[in-house]
Design a protein around this motif. Structure first.
Motif, PDB file in Angstrom:
ATOM      1  N   LEU A   1       0.657  -1.094   0.051  1.00  0.00           N
ATOM      2  CA  LEU A   1      -0.111   0.059  -0.048  1.00  0.00           C
ATOM      3  C   LEU A   1       0.842   1.314   0.031  1.00  0.00           C
ATOM      4  O   LEU A   1       1.967   1.402   0.668  1.00  0.00           O
ATOM      5  CB  LEU A   1      -0.734   0.039   1.138  1.00  0.00           C
ATOM      6  CG  LEU A   1      -1.692   1.409   1.638  1.00  0.00           C
ATOM      7  CD1 LEU A   1      -2.772   1.524   0.231  1.00  0.00           C
ATOM      8  CD2 LEU A   1      -2.656   1.188   2.821  1.00  0.00           C
ATOM      9  N   CYS A   2       0.748   1.966  -0.866  1.00  0.00           N
ATOM     10  CA  CYS A   2       1.198   3.291  -1.249  1.00  0.00           C
ATOM     11  C   CYS A   2       0.448   4.390  -0.440  1.00  0.00           C
ATOM     12  O   CYS A   2      -0.680   4.190  -0.766  1.00  0.00           O
ATOM     13  CB  CYS A   2       1.759   3.629  -2.448  1.00  0.00           C
ATOM     14  SG  CYS A   2       3.164   2.742  -2.933  1.00  0.00           S
ATOM     15  N   VAL A   3       1.034   5.423   0.420  1.00  0.00           N
ATOM     16  CA  VAL A   3       0.365   6.462   0.955  1.00  0.00           C
ATOM     17  C   VAL A   3       0.757   7.834   0.253  1.00  0.00           C
ATOM     18  O   VAL A   3       1.973   7.967   0.622  1.00  0.00           O
ATOM     19  CB  VAL A   3       0.107   6.289   2.484  1.00  0.00           C
ATOM     20  CG1 VAL A   3      -0.431   7.470   3.043  1.00  0.00           C
ATOM     21  CG2 VAL A   3      -0.408   5.336   3.013  1.00  0.00           C
ATOM     22  N   ASP A   4       0.097   8.557  -0.421  1.00  0.00           N
ATOM     23  CA  ASP A   4       0.453   9.895  -1.009  1.00  0.00           C
ATOM     24  C   ASP A   4       0.439  10.604   0.257  1.00  0.00           C
ATOM     25  O   ASP A   4      -0.737  11.269   0.369  1.00  0.00           O
ATOM     26  CB  ASP A   4      -0.264   9.999  -2.107  1.00  0.00           C
ATOM     27  CG  ASP A   4       0.294  11.164  -3.010  1.00  0.00           C
ATOM     28  OD1 ASP A   4       1.394  12.152  -2.409  1.00  0.00           O
ATOM     29  OD2 ASP A   4       0.063  11.389  -4.085  1.00  0.00           O
ATOM     30  N   PHE A   5       1.351  11.198   0.599  1.00  0.00           N
ATOM     31  CA  PHE A   5       1.111  12.152   1.796  1.00  0.00           C
ATOM     32  C   PHE A   5       2.129  13.474   1.451  1.00  0.00           C
ATOM     33  O   PHE A   5       2.479  14.258   2.161  1.00  0.00           O
ATOM     34  CB  PHE A   5       2.033  11.695   3.040  1.00  0.00           C
ATOM     35  CG  PHE A   5       1.376  11.869   4.427  1.00  0.00           C
ATOM     36  CD1 PHE A   5      -0.023  11.679   4.451  1.00  0.00           C
ATOM     37  CD2 PHE A   5       2.138  12.209   5.475  1.00  0.00           C
ATOM     38  CE1 PHE A   5      -0.694  11.690   5.643  1.00  0.00           C
ATOM     39  CE2 PHE A   5       1.375  12.548   6.747  1.00  0.00           C
ATOM     40  CZ  PHE A   5       0.195  12.393   6.787  1.00  0.00           C
ATOM     41  N   ASP A   6       1.755  13.686   0.188  1.00  0.00           N
ATOM     42  CA  ASP A   6       2.403  15.076  -0.582  1.00  0.00           C
ATOM     43  C   ASP A   6       1.269  15.789  -1.312  1.00  0.00           C
ATOM     44  O   ASP A   6       0.602  15.250  -1.945  1.00  0.00           O
ATOM     45  CB  ASP A   6       3.553  14.762  -1.344  1.00  0.00           C
ATOM     46  CG  ASP A   6       4.274  16.165  -1.936  1.00  0.00           C
ATOM     47  OD1 ASP A   6       3.538  17.182  -1.703  1.00  0.00           O
ATOM     48  OD2 ASP A   6       5.159  16.123  -2.384  1.00  0.00           O
ATOM     49  N   PRO A   7       1.033  17.010  -0.767  1.00  0.00           N
ATOM     50  CA  PRO A   7      -0.223  17.879  -1.403  1.00  0.00           C
ATOM     51  C   PRO A   7      -0.129  17.997  -3.093  1.00  0.00           C
ATOM     52  O   PRO A   7      -1.116  18.126  -3.678  1.00  0.00           O
ATOM     53  CB  PRO A   7      -0.365  19.271  -0.863  1.00  0.00           C
ATOM     54  CG  PRO A   7       0.445  19.028   0.491  1.00  0.00           C
ATOM     55  CD  PRO A   7       1.469  17.901   0.277  1.00  0.00           C
ATOM     56  N   GLN A   8       1.138  17.902  -3.375  1.00  0.00           N
ATOM     57  CA  GLN A   8       1.453  17.970  -4.698  1.00  0.00           C
ATOM     58  C   GLN A   8       0.797  16.739  -5.800  1.00  0.00           C
ATOM     59  O   GLN A   8       0.542  16.611  -6.867  1.00  0.00           O
ATOM     60  CB  GLN A   8       2.761  17.933  -5.290  1.00  0.00           C
ATOM     61  CG  GLN A   8       3.335  19.232  -4.715  1.00  0.00           C
ATOM     62  CD  GLN A   8       4.907  19.216  -4.953  1.00  0.00           C
ATOM     63  OE1 GLN A   8       5.157  19.436  -6.130  1.00  0.00           O
ATOM     64  NE2 GLN A   8       5.686  19.105  -3.855  1.00  0.00           N
ATOM     65  N   GLY A   9       0.465  15.401  -4.895  1.00  0.00           N
ATOM     66  CA  GLY A   9      -0.069  14.370  -5.529  1.00  0.00           C
ATOM     67  C   GLY A   9       0.674  13.841  -6.569  1.00  0.00           C
ATOM     68  O   GLY A   9       0.161  12.975  -7.229  1.00  0.00           O
ATOM     69  N   ALA A  10       1.850  13.892  -6.485  1.00  0.00           N
ATOM     70  CA  ALA A  10       2.862  13.153  -7.498  1.00  0.00           C
ATOM     71  C   ALA A  10       2.849  11.583  -7.593  1.00  0.00           C
ATOM     72  O   ALA A  10       2.870  11.088  -8.577  1.00  0.00           O
ATOM     73  CB  ALA A  10       4.378  13.982  -7.598  1.00  0.00           C
ATOM     74  N   LEU A  11       2.664  11.239  -6.447  1.00  0.00           N
ATOM     75  CA  LEU A  11       2.674   9.555  -6.330  1.00  0.00           C
ATOM     76  C   LEU A  11       1.542   9.176  -6.857  1.00  0.00           C
ATOM     77  O   LEU A  11       1.588   8.065  -7.701  1.00  0.00           O
ATOM     78  CB  LEU A  11       2.755   9.153  -4.871  1.00  0.00           C
ATOM     79  CG  LEU A  11       2.558   7.835  -4.747  1.00  0.00           C
ATOM     80  CD1 LEU A  11       3.952   7.142  -5.124  1.00  0.00           C
ATOM     81  CD2 LEU A  11       2.656   7.372  -3.197  1.00  0.00           C
ATOM     82  N   SER A  12       0.249   9.868  -6.514  1.00  0.00           N
ATOM     83  CA  SER A  12      -1.244   9.479  -7.370  1.00  0.00           C
ATOM     84  C   SER A  12      -0.781   9.464  -8.823  1.00  0.00           C
ATOM     85  O   SER A  12      -1.131   8.510  -9.549  1.00  0.00           O
ATOM     86  CB  SER A  12      -2.011  10.307  -6.727  1.00  0.00           C
ATOM     87  OG  SER A  12      -2.268  10.234  -5.557  1.00  0.00           O
ATOM     88  N   ALA A  13      -0.323  10.691  -9.406  1.00  0.00           N
ATOM     89  CA  ALA A  13      -0.223  10.723 -10.704  1.00  0.00           C
ATOM     90  C   ALA A  13       0.711   9.786 -11.342  1.00  0.00           C
ATOM     91  O   ALA A  13       0.646   9.229 -12.610  1.00  0.00           O
ATOM     92  CB  ALA A  13       0.107  12.326 -10.882  1.00  0.00           C
ATOM     93  N   GLY A  14       1.832   9.486 -10.615  1.00  0.00           N
ATOM     94  CA  GLY A  14       2.988   8.579 -11.245  1.00  0.00           C
ATOM     95  C   GLY A  14       2.252   7.246 -11.193  1.00  0.00           C
ATOM     96  O   GLY A  14       2.948   6.345 -12.088  1.00  0.00           O
ATOM     97  N   LEU A  15       1.154   6.968 -10.674  1.00  0.00           N
ATOM     98  CA  LEU A  15       0.683   5.629 -10.608  1.00  0.00           C
ATOM     99  C   LEU A  15      -0.461   5.487 -11.389  1.00  0.00           C
ATOM    100  O   LEU A  15      -1.423   4.325 -11.441  1.00  0.00           O
ATOM    101  CB  LEU A  15       0.124   5.052  -9.188  1.00  0.00           C
ATOM    102  CG  LEU A  15       1.625   4.497  -8.464  1.00  0.00           C
ATOM    103  CD1 LEU A  15       1.256   4.433  -6.803  1.00  0.00           C
ATOM    104  CD2 LEU A  15       2.265   3.448  -8.983  1.00  0.00           C
ATOM    105  N   GLY A  16      -0.949   6.520 -12.012  1.00  0.00           N
ATOM    106  CA  GLY A  16      -1.922   6.778 -13.101  1.00  0.00           C
ATOM    107  C   GLY A  16      -3.352   6.754 -12.184  1.00  0.00           C
ATOM    108  O   GLY A  16      -4.206   6.459 -12.829  1.00  0.00           O
ATOM    109  N   VAL A  17      -3.349   7.387 -10.977  1.00  0.00           N
ATOM    110  CA  VAL A  17      -4.750   7.447 -10.261  1.00  0.00           C
ATOM    111  C   VAL A  17      -5.059   8.707 -10.139  1.00  0.00           C
ATOM    112  O   VAL A  17      -4.590   9.682  -9.792  1.00  0.00           O
ATOM    113  CB  VAL A  17      -4.403   6.681  -8.699  1.00  0.00           C
ATOM    114  CG1 VAL A  17      -5.674   7.091  -8.111  1.00  0.00           C
ATOM    115  CG2 VAL A  17      -4.019   5.125  -8.754  1.00  0.00           C
ATOM    116  N   SER A  18      -6.353   9.057 -10.698  1.00  0.00           N
ATOM    117  CA  SER A  18      -6.893  10.316 -10.444  1.00  0.00           C
ATOM    118  C   SER A  18      -7.381  10.597  -8.956  1.00  0.00           C
ATOM    119  O   SER A  18      -7.600   9.861  -8.041  1.00  0.00           O
ATOM    120  CB  SER A  18      -8.523  10.316 -11.356  1.00  0.00           C
ATOM    121  OG  SER A  18      -9.237  11.635 -11.199  1.00  0.00           O
TER     122      SER A  18
END
Length: 301
Positions: free
Chosen positions: A80-97
């Protein structure tokens, strides 16, 4: 020293022994350790939580979070990855809206009680995500008046710990309340460190923060290791910085070194980990080795 391909990432030499002397020259000539493929797990959980942390931006935290998580998942781990950055780069990098979906912010402020409602499946088998967006930037203001504010993330992750083998928290580049929450929730910290002088200078402050969290909030917190990133063996500066890192931090430095390559931004644009975008590329092989090393060190199941 011979000129190398700019995409070069060193691979472990077959004859290298654990604990052998390491240097930038040794890394460049492939004289460092190799690690076995992890054995299959009989079951999943409880998860070991790892904070990917460095208060300096642009050192490879998100890239490492994505590709380490994908590599561990490829070895049969539930991650499980937790995106803990307001920039949301982790979410974008995994292709998740991150629009019109539940995020880690909703969990932090109590709008959601069950973290499973915020977990998004990715296209990579065994890898899930709790996304983040710009709303997270307001979290510190909201949390500052909360009771036990440093432990809110820990209480959230505790509810899903048994479902995963590894939880990776991609921290924002700061040492504020969100990062303290991540450190309080974690069993270990991984520090991606760009092979550049100014990046090296800030590590002492980060380690001081880790020590404070360990002494005051989370006695079980460990430094899993320092990961050299963006290494370019063609430059004297990068080699000198890497030698200094080995000298100062010794065994706390991972044997795996991540090289600099244009494939990382290409994979980010595609919204997939590099281990899937270009599985044969040396950078993908480096992250697969990092996953094996993490398991061999006992920092992951």
């Amino acid at each position: 020293m011979p000129v190398q391909d700019p995409n070069f990432v060193p691979e472990p030499a077959k004859g290298a022994e654990p604990g052998a002397q390491r240097s930038a020259e040794a890394v460049s000539t492939r004289l460092y350790n190799k690690f076995p493929v992890p054995q299959s797990l009989p079951g999943h959980g409880p998860a070991r939580v790892i904070a990917m942390c460095n208060q300096k931006g642009g050192v490879g935290k998100t890239t490492t979070s994505i590709n380490l998580a994908a590599s561990l998942a490829a070895y049969g781990r539930r991650v499980l990855c937790v995106d803990f950055d307001p920039q949301g780069a982790l979410s974008a990098g995994l292709g998740v809206s991150t629009h019109n979906v539940a995020t880690i912010y909703d969990l932090l402020i109590g709008q959601l009680n069950d973290p499973r409602e915020a977990i998004q499946e990715t296209d990579f088998e065994g890898l899930d995500l709790i996304p983040a967006n710009i709303d997270l930037s307001a979290a510190e203001v909201h949390l500052v008046t909360e009771v036990a504010r440093e432990q809110i993330l820990a209480s959230i992750l505790r509810k899903v710990s048994d479902d995963y083998d590894v939880i990776i928290i991609d921290c924002q580049p700061s040492l504020g309340l969100l990062t303290v929450n991540a450190l309080t929730a974690s069993h270990g910290v991984m520090i991606p460190l760009e092979c550049e002088y100014f990046a090296l200078r800030g590590v002492a402050l980060l380690i001081e923060t880790i020590e404070k969290v360990r002494s005051r909030l989370n006695p079980a917190l460990e430094l899993d290791g320092i990961l050299p990133t963006m290494f370019d063996g063609r430059t004297l500066h990068a080699r000198e910085v890497l030698d200094r890192v080995f000298e100062v931090f010794g065994d706390k430095v991972f044997d795996t070194v991540i090289g600099r390559t244009v494939k990382f931004p290409d994979a980010s644009v595609a919204g997939v980990p590099i281990v899937e975008f270009a599985p044969g590329h040396p950078a993908a092989q480096a992250y697969k080795q990092l996953a094996r090393e993490l398991v061999a060190r006992g920092a992951a199941a």
